[in-house]
Scaffold this motif. Structure first.
Motif, PDB file in Angstrom:
ATOM      1  N   PRO A   1      -0.552 -12.486   3.747  1.00 32.64           N
ATOM      2  CA  PRO A   1       0.333 -11.578   4.092  1.00 32.64           C
ATOM      3  C   PRO A   1       1.976 -12.477   3.993  1.00 32.64           C
ATOM      4  CG  PRO A   1      -1.193 -11.953   5.663  1.00 32.64           C
ATOM      5  CD  PRO A   1      -1.409 -12.893   4.459  1.00 32.64           C
TER       6      PRO A   1
ATOM      7  N   SER B   1       3.196  -9.675  -1.410  1.00 38.04           N
ATOM      8  CA  SER B   1       2.115  -9.245  -0.473  1.00 38.04           C
ATOM      9  C   SER B   1       2.523  -7.664  -0.579  1.00 38.04           C
ATOM     10  CB  SER B   1       1.998  -9.770   0.955  1.00 38.04           C
ATOM     11  OG  SER B   1       1.819  -8.832   1.776  1.00 38.04           O
ATOM     12  N   LYS B   2       3.580  -7.436  -0.147  1.00 39.79           N
ATOM     13  CA  LYS B   2       3.844  -5.908   0.089  1.00 39.79           C
ATOM     14  C   LYS B   2       3.800  -4.939  -1.314  1.00 39.79           C
ATOM     15  CE  LYS B   2       6.186  -5.095   4.287  1.00 39.79           C
ATOM     16  NZ  LYS B   2       6.576  -6.513   4.791  1.00 39.79           N
ATOM     17  N   SER B   3       4.370  -5.752  -2.417  1.00 39.64           N
ATOM     18  CA  SER B   3       4.379  -4.950  -3.738  1.00 39.64           C
ATOM     19  C   SER B   3       2.880  -4.657  -4.288  1.00 39.64           C
ATOM     20  CB  SER B   3       5.265  -5.596  -4.761  1.00 39.64           C
ATOM     21  OG  SER B   3       4.784  -6.775  -4.878  1.00 39.64           O
TER      22      SER B   3
ATOM     23  N   GLU C   1       0.161  -4.660  -2.321  1.00 38.91           N
ATOM     24  CA  GLU C   1      -0.597  -3.795  -1.596  1.00 38.91           C
ATOM     25  C   GLU C   1      -1.530  -2.589  -2.042  1.00 38.91           C
ATOM     26  OE1 GLU C   1      -2.700  -2.343   1.684  1.00 38.91           O
ATOM     27  OE2 GLU C   1      -1.176  -1.377   0.492  1.00 38.91           O
TER      28      GLU C   1
ATOM     29  N   THR D   1      -4.563  -3.047  -4.601  1.00 38.81           N
ATOM     30  CA  THR D   1      -5.737  -4.026  -3.992  1.00 38.81           C
ATOM     31  C   THR D   1      -7.015  -3.394  -3.478  1.00 38.81           C
ATOM     32  OG1 THR D   1      -4.660  -4.404  -1.876  1.00 38.81           O
ATOM     33  CG2 THR D   1      -3.943  -5.699  -3.419  1.00 38.81           C
TER      34      THR D   1
ATOM     35  N   THR E   1     -10.710  -7.186   2.303  1.00 41.24           N
ATOM     36  CA  THR E   1     -10.146  -8.448   2.125  1.00 41.24           C
ATOM     37  C   THR E   1     -10.760  -9.702   1.922  1.00 41.24           C
ATOM     38  OG1 THR E   1      -9.905  -8.845   4.462  1.00 41.24           O
ATOM     39  CG2 THR E   1      -8.133  -7.446   3.693  1.00 41.24           C
TER      40      THR E   1
ATOM     41  N   THR F   1      -5.463 -10.037   0.616  1.00 38.53           N
ATOM     42  CA  THR F   1      -5.865  -8.762  -0.091  1.00 38.53           C
ATOM     43  C   THR F   1      -6.352  -9.025  -1.358  1.00 38.53           C
ATOM     44  OG1 THR F   1      -3.675  -8.420  -0.730  1.00 38.53           O
ATOM     45  CG2 THR F   1      -4.344  -6.986   0.945  1.00 38.53           C
TER      46      THR F   1
END
Ligand code: GAL
Length: 711
Positions: A305, A310-312, A314, A317, A321, A326
């Protein structure tokens, strides 16, 4: 009446679903057969190899190697049942990176990407669904599903060669595993794509398989030098010190591997440098490069995280997990792009030479379960069977974009990734089984390193070190142990001798890898692929009743502790506690590598080497191009002097390869083959010749000296 109809209908339905496969020749000696509705996503779609068409087309044409009518395909319970005939005297090799057995006939294997759990049951780092028959053909099932192989175990009522029924009460020859005349495969899909590779012998069929899969990989020259992986929390200063220590000790070093601690977060990973331990990674890379040393980075693909991506990433994925990280869908273009940008920006663009891609094999408890979903539509199972291949392909492509070769490590692979510049390793540590894996790697188009980590004694250290020198990647993995080549002072000189020998053998090893790439010949391979070896049966077995063990006829003695390294070298490792061993020599005269002394011909010899050496033998007429000991592989354009050894009495020819050693220009023809010839003159003397490099082609050899070994 009603019952009769039902039976008839069932019979008709059975007939409709059972078919023989229709095969079409794709290249000389390579056929493709399709049954039912194969999955769209396969092993070959993951690896996407480009067949070496021109070379395949130049190969001798051969007939389809199996009786076509006896290849059977049928849909059962929504799965595909395939059957291939086996003859009595036929042995089966391959089916992935097995660690304990070379002979696969009589086994049941569930091919499943996994860490190796100590048993050859099909769960392994590279469960390649390709088998090779001693009769000179190979069969690949191009499916990314789990596959179950019954390799000569199932006994059908309609078997062509029926097994004999016996009374266990009275008949001593009763056997719990009666004779079976087929390889049966169960594929979890409503169809299958099958490739059959023919050959004049087993090696020839393997070459076709390798060429079909793009040819074997050609590592950069530095990839064949020595590599040390340092302890996991090393800092930049520790790394600089480590490189300096290698130099002071006079030990070769081409690349250093950093383990998890280079990242700010690991398991799951941030893919970013830890600012405390590595305040200026670019400066570190530069400083090492000035010393002729490159950096390789450990990673696993699971995204923390805290990772900048991590955000882009997500949305691209999987549903599950791994260690709360991810799982990038490495078949999805957006996930690939995001990972690629991160690796380029933070690592590749500053000169990181490659990766060690860890944990892509999984262990059921921490990997995603089979029902996991991925945005590209690939199932959890298919992703598991190909994740290592997808990771190799993505990273390799980033280096290709820069016209730079990489060479790294990976813990999972599969069919079709033959041209990927990665060597498989694992956490298991049986030295003997590591050698059997090396033997088996040559049957399935992968590379394997019997890495050295720690040892209880200097003796074990030396024995392990000697074998890693005769393997695709000469490496100490000290991520936990912190060992150095000189860690055991009682054997440090001997270890150094072998580290230097690795560097001296560079022209030979590099040429052998070029043959893997251009001709498909595996550089490390089983003895049974060697001419003059196959006929050797264990004399004590030959008079036994075949019914006691129905496989005896096929089971020439299983040889899993000696192997061929390139065209001419036979390596027969000694393990801890041994100072002597038996070695089976193929027909023809064989000579001791170190002294050139004659050792035997087509026989079993017992050797007790001096100076704790690893037994290595050379075929009659063997030519081994070597160079002088050096600390680093030659840089692009750097000339090295040649010392060419000739062994024995026979005339010989050796094709010596060269290119710039770092780029992909060889794919556009920027390479040269020079022919080394040893001939007998009219007066009976051995004379030598080496052809010049072709005009405007790489020419990196300086002076040439010949050594007549044993004369
Ligand atoms: C293991 C790997 C080891 C080492 C370690 C670091 O999974 O097999 O070689 O890299 O991770 O945590």
């Amino acid at each position: 009446m009603m019952r009769l109809w039902t039976i008839l209908l069932v019979l008709l339905a059975l007939k409709a679903s059972a078919q023989s496969l229709r095969f079409q020749e794709q290249y000389p000696g390579v056929w493709k057969g399709i049954f039912g509705k194969p999955d769209k996503y396969t092993l070959l779609s993951a690896a996407a190899p480009t067949p070496q068409v021109e070379t395949l087309e130049r190969l001798q044409s051969v007939d389809f190697p199996l009786p076509k009518m006896e290849v059977h395909a049928e849909l059962i319970d929504g799965k595909t049942y395939l059957r291939f005939p086996l003859q009595k005297n036929e042995q089966i090799y391959g089916l992935g990176l097995n660690f304990q057995t070379v002979h696969q006939r009589g086994k049941i294997l569930n091919l499943h990407v996994d860490h190796y759990g100590g048993k050859d049951n099909g769960r392994t780092h590279a469960p390649v669904p390709f088998y090779i028959s001693s009769r000179g053909y190979g069969v690949l099932i191009n499916s990314a599903q789990y596959l179950t192989y019954y390799v000569g175990t199932g006994v059908r009522k309609d078997a062509k060669v029926p097994a004999e029924v016996k009374d266990r009460n009275t008949d001593k020859s009763w056997n719990s595993r009666p004779y079976s005349d087929a390889v049966e495969v169960y594929v979890s899909a409503e169809g299958a794509e099958v490739y059959v590779f023919a050959g004049v012998n087993a090696l020839d069929a393997i070459k076709r398989y390798n060429l079909f899969c793009g040819g074997g990989t050609l590592p950069p020259k530095w990839g064949l030098g020595f590599t040390q992986r340092v302890q996991k929390l090393y800092t930049a200063d520790d790394v600089i010190k480590e490189a300096a220590e290698f130099e002071e000790h006079g030990f070769p070093l081409d690349f250093i591997g950093l383990e998890p601690g280079w990242q700010s977060k690991a398991y799951p990973c941030s893919f970013e440098w830890d600012a405390g331990r590595f305040p200026d990674p670019a400066a570190l890379v530069k400083k090492l490069a000035e010393k002729g040393v490159r950096l390789n980075l450990w990673t696993n693909p699971y995204v923390s995280p805290d990772a900048p991506i991590s955000k882009s990433i997500e949305p691209f994925t999987g549903s599950h997990t791994v260690w709360n990280g991810t799982v990038p869908d490495l078949y999805h273009p957006d996930a690939k792009r995001i990972v690629a940008e991160q690796l380029k920006r933070s690592q590749i663009n500053i000169g990181i030479s490659g990766y060690k891609i860890d944990e892509v094999d999984g262990y059921d408890y921490y990997l995603w379960p089979d029902m996991a979903k991925f945005p590209s539509g690939i199932s959890g199972v298919q992703m598991r069977q190909t994740y290592g291949v997808l990771a190799q392909r993505l990273t390799d492509s980033l280096y290709r974009q820069q016209n730079k070769r990489t060479f790294g490590l990976v813990r999972a692979s599969n069919a079709g990734a033959n041209n990927m510049p990665y060597v498989i390793y694992n956490d298991y540590y049986s030295h003997q089984d590591f050698i059997t894996a090396l033997v088996n790697s040559g049957f399935c188009g992968v590379l394997w390193t019997p890495e050295v980590r720690g040892s209880k004694t200097g003796e074990e250290w030396l024995r392990r070190f000697q074998t890693v020198v005769f393997s695709p990647m000469a490496m100490i993995n000290a991520w936990s142990s912190g060992t150095k080549p000189w860690s055991f002072p009682e054997v440090a000189d001997k270890v150094k001798y072998y580290a230097q020998l690795r560097m001296e053998l560079m022209p030979y090893l590099y040429s052998e890898f070029a043959k893997y790439h251009f001709e498909g010949t595996p550089p490390f391979r089983a003895m049974v692929l060697e001419e003059g070896f196959q006929g050797q049966t264990n004399a004590s077995l030959s008079n036994q009743n075949l019914e006691t063990n129905p496989y005896l006829e096929a089971v020439n003695r299983e040889v899993k502790d000696q192997y061929m390294c390139g065209e001419y070298l036979l390596v027969a490792p000694l393990f801890t506690g041994e100072s002597t061993r038996k070695v089976l020599l193929p027909k023809g005269n064989w000579y001791d590598f170190y002294s050139g002394r004659y050792v035997g011909n087509g026989e079993e010899i017992v050797t007790k080497p001096e100076d704790d050496r690893i037994p290595v033998y050379v075929k009659d007429g063997g030519i081994i191009p070597m160079t002088t000991a050096r600390l680093h592989a030659p840089a692009a354009g750097e000339k090295v002097n040649l010392i060419i050894r000739h062994y024995g009495e026979k005339e010989g020819v050796y094709n010596l390869y060269d290119d710039d050693g770092v780029s992909f220009d060889y794919e556009k023809g920027a390479y040269s083959w020079r022919s080394i010839q040893i001939k007998r003159s009219a007066g009976g003397k051995l004379v030598r010749e080496i052809s010049a490099a072709s005009k405007n082609k790489p020419d990196n050899f300086g002076t040439v000296r010949f050594e007549w070994m044993g004369q």
